[in-house]
Design an enzyme around this catalytic site. Structure first.
Site, PDB file in Angstrom:
ATOM      1  N   GLY A  43      -7.150 -34.465 -12.998  1.00 52.67           N
ATOM      2  CA  GLY A  43      -7.400 -35.728 -13.683  1.00 52.67           C
ATOM      3  C   GLY A  43      -8.636 -36.403 -13.127  1.00 52.67           C
ATOM      4  N   GLY A  44      -8.432 -37.354 -12.229  1.00 51.08           N
ATOM      5  CA  GLY A  44      -9.510 -38.193 -11.709  1.00 51.08           C
ATOM      6  C   GLY A  44     -10.754 -37.451 -11.260  1.00 51.08           C
ATOM      7  N   GLU A  64       3.055 -30.215 -12.446  1.00 57.35           N
ATOM      8  CA  GLU A  64       2.490 -31.488 -12.032  1.00 57.35           C
ATOM      9  C   GLU A  64       3.595 -32.415 -11.541  1.00 57.35           C
ATOM     10  OE1 GLU A  64      -1.615 -32.127 -13.909  1.00 57.35           O
ATOM     11  OE2 GLU A  64      -0.140 -33.129 -15.143  1.00 57.35           O
ATOM     12  N   HIS A  95       2.477 -33.784 -21.003  1.00 59.89           N
ATOM     13  CA  HIS A  95       2.047 -34.436 -19.761  1.00 59.89           C
ATOM     14  C   HIS A  95       3.024 -35.562 -19.441  1.00 59.89           C
ATOM     15  CE1 HIS A  95      -0.294 -36.770 -16.917  1.00 59.89           C
ATOM     16  NE2 HIS A  95      -1.056 -35.712 -16.737  1.00 59.89           N
ATOM     17  N   GLY A 116      -2.460 -38.944  -9.568  1.00 60.11           N
ATOM     18  CA  GLY A 116      -3.251 -40.153  -9.368  1.00 60.11           C
ATOM     19  C   GLY A 116      -2.877 -40.944  -8.126  1.00 60.11           C
ATOM     20  N   GLU A 164       2.612 -38.453 -18.520  1.00 57.64           N
ATOM     21  CA  GLU A 164       2.238 -39.765 -19.085  1.00 57.64           C
ATOM     22  C   GLU A 164       2.638 -39.855 -20.557  1.00 57.64           C
ATOM     23  OE1 GLU A 164      -1.853 -39.640 -17.778  1.00 57.64           O
ATOM     24  OE2 GLU A 164      -1.160 -39.790 -15.704  1.00 57.64           O
ATOM     25  N   ASN A 217      -8.613 -33.031 -17.191  1.00 54.31           N
ATOM     26  CA  ASN A 217      -7.945 -33.934 -18.131  1.00 54.31           C
ATOM     27  C   ASN A 217      -8.558 -35.316 -17.953  1.00 54.31           C
ATOM     28  OD1 ASN A 217      -6.189 -35.563 -19.559  1.00 54.31           O
ATOM     29  ND2 ASN A 217      -4.423 -35.197 -18.216  1.00 54.31           N
ATOM     30  N   TRP A 218      -9.381 -35.705 -18.913  1.00 59.84           N
ATOM     31  CA  TRP A 218     -10.072 -37.000 -18.790  1.00 59.84           C
ATOM     32  C   TRP A 218      -9.161 -38.177 -19.126  1.00 59.84           C
ATOM     33  CZ3 TRP A 218     -15.831 -36.555 -20.893  1.00 59.84           C
ATOM     34  CH2 TRP A 218     -16.550 -35.716 -20.020  1.00 59.84           C
ATOM     35  N   LYS A 219      -7.989 -37.899 -19.677  1.00 54.45           N
ATOM     36  CA  LYS A 219      -7.049 -38.963 -20.080  1.00 54.45           C
ATOM     37  C   LYS A 219      -7.771 -39.980 -20.973  1.00 54.45           C
ATOM     38  CE  LYS A 219      -4.446 -37.939 -15.947  1.00 54.45           C
ATOM     39  NZ  LYS A 219      -3.533 -38.375 -14.911  1.00 54.45           N
ATOM     40  N   SER A 224      -3.554 -34.916  -7.957  1.00 53.35           N
ATOM     41  CA  SER A 224      -4.440 -35.263  -6.835  1.00 53.35           C
ATOM     42  C   SER A 224      -5.208 -34.068  -6.270  1.00 53.35           C
ATOM     43  CB  SER A 224      -3.652 -35.975  -5.723  1.00 53.35           C
ATOM     44  OG  SER A 224      -3.137 -37.216  -6.203  1.00 53.35           O
TER      45      SER A 224
HETATM   46  P1  PGA Z   1      -4.936 -36.530 -11.018  1.00 52.88           P
HETATM   47  O1  PGA Z   1      -4.213 -36.239 -12.425  1.00 52.88           O
HETATM   48  O2  PGA Z   1      -5.763 -35.307 -10.689  1.00 52.88           O
HETATM   49  O3  PGA Z   1      -5.770 -37.732 -11.264  1.00 52.88           O
HETATM   50  O4  PGA Z   1      -3.853 -36.739 -10.011  1.00 52.88           O
HETATM   51  C1  PGA Z   1      -3.718 -34.963 -12.718  1.00 52.88           C
HETATM   52  C2  PGA Z   1      -3.120 -34.954 -14.109  1.00 52.88           C
HETATM   53  O5  PGA Z   1      -2.468 -35.924 -14.504  1.00 52.88           O
HETATM   54  O6  PGA Z   1      -3.298 -33.963 -14.854  1.00 52.88           O
END
Ligand code: PGA
Length: 248
Positions: A229-230, A162, A92, A168, A94, A9-11, A208
Site C-alpha cells: 500500500g503506502g 494481509e 481487501h 498501514g 478495507e 495498491n494505491w487505494k 507494512s
Molecule cells: P500497507 O497496505 O502496505 O500500507 O500496509 C497494504 C495493503 O493494504 O494492501
C-alpha cells in the site's frame, strides 16, 4: 516455477499528477525479472495503462459481480479490462469493512473477474483480536473456502495474505508467522485444486511492506511477492521493493 509479483495498491490516493510516479517506475524497471502490477484508483486506470508501458501491468481495486446493469457508482470487471486492467484486487479488508463485503460477495466478484479475463488477487487476513485468540488459521481457512471460486488456475488467481493489524500500521508479523500462514494457504490450495494448480498460484504477503523489510519477507518460503500500500505510492519507495524481489 511461479513468477514473482510485486503489486502496488494505491487505494484512494492519486490524481493525474501521480502518474509521474508510475512513469518514473516504468523508466527504472524497463525489463523487470518479476511481474509488476500497479492498482491505481479507477479514475486513473486508463491513463495509468498508457504510461505504464509493457513492463508494468495495471489493475483495479474492486469490481462488481455483474457485467453491467443498474448499479450506480459501480464498475464491472469488463469495464476494468476495457480500461487496460489485467488484474483486480478483491476482498481487501478495507472493502470487507467499509462496504460490508462477505466471502460470498468476494467469490461472486472473483468469478466475474476471471470470466472477464482478469487475474483475481483475493485478500485474506485476520484481525488482531482473532490472532490473539489463536484463530488465525481458522479465519484464513474460512475466507479461502468462502471467497475463492472453483475455476481457479495459477494464471487467474493470486492470494494475498494481509493481516489486518499489519495494514498501514508499521507492524509486521514475525517471519515465522508469515511462513506459517503461507504454508497453510499453499497446502489448502493443493488439497482443493490439486498439486499442480495449488503449487502454481502465487501467494503475496501484504501489510507494512517497506524497502527496509522487503528482502527478509521475500526470503520466507511460499512468499512469491508482496501487495504494497503506502510504500507503492512513490517510485522511490516501490522500486527498492521490486529490486529486493528480483534478487530473492
Ligand atoms: P500497507 O497496505 O502496505 O500500507 O500496509 C497494504 C495493503 O493494504 O494492501
Amino acid at each position: 516455477m511461479r513468477r514473482k509479483l510485486a503489486a502496488g495498491n494505491w487505494k484512494m490516493n492519486g490524481t493525474g499528477a501521480a502518474l509521474a510516479e508510475l512513469e518514473a517506475l516504468a523508466a527504472a524497471h524497463p525489463a523487470p525479472a518479476v511481474d509488476i502490477l500497479i492498482c491505481p484508483p479507477a479514475t486513473l486506470l486508463h491513463r495509468a495503462a498508457q504510461v505504464a508501458g509493457d513492463a508494468i501491468a495495471v489493475g483495479g481495486q474492486d469490481c462488481h459481480a455483474n457485467a453491467s446493469g443498474a448499479h450506480t457508482g459501480d464498475t464491472s470487471a469488463e469495464m476494468l479490462r476495457d480500461a487496460g486492467a489485467t488484474a483486480v484486487i478483491l476482498g481487501h479488508s478495507e472493502r470487507r469493512e467499509d462496504h460490508d463485503e462477505g466471502n460470498d460477495d468476494v467469490r461472486a466478484k472473483a468469478r466475474a473477474a476471471m470470466e472477464a479475463g482478469l487475474i483475481a488477487v483475493i485478500c485474506v487476513g485476520e484481525s488482531l483480536e482473532q490472532r490473539e485468540a489463536a484463530n488465525t488459521l481458522d479465519i484464513i481457512a474460512g475466507q479461502m473456502s468462502g471467497s475463492i471460486p472453483d475455476q481457479c488456475t495459477g494464471e487467474n488467481l493470486v492470494v494475498a495474505y494481509e493481516p489486518i493489524w499489519a495494514i498501514g500500521t508499521g507492524k509486521v508479523p514475525t517471519l515465522e508467522q508469515i511462513g506459517e500462514v503461507h504454508d497453510f494457504i499453499r497446502t489448502r490450495l493443493e488439497r482443493r485444486f490439486g498439486e499442480g494448480v495449488g503449487r502454481s498460484v502465487r501467494l503475496l504477503y501484504g501489510g507494512s511492506v517497506k524497502p527496509g523489510n522487503a528482502a527478509e519477507i521475500f526470503g520466507v518460503p511460499n512468499v512469491d511477492g508482496a501487495l504494497v500500500g503506502g510504500a507503492s505510492l512513490k517510485a522511490d519507495g516501490f522500486s527498492p521493493i521490486i529490486t529486493a524481489l528480483e534478487s530473492a
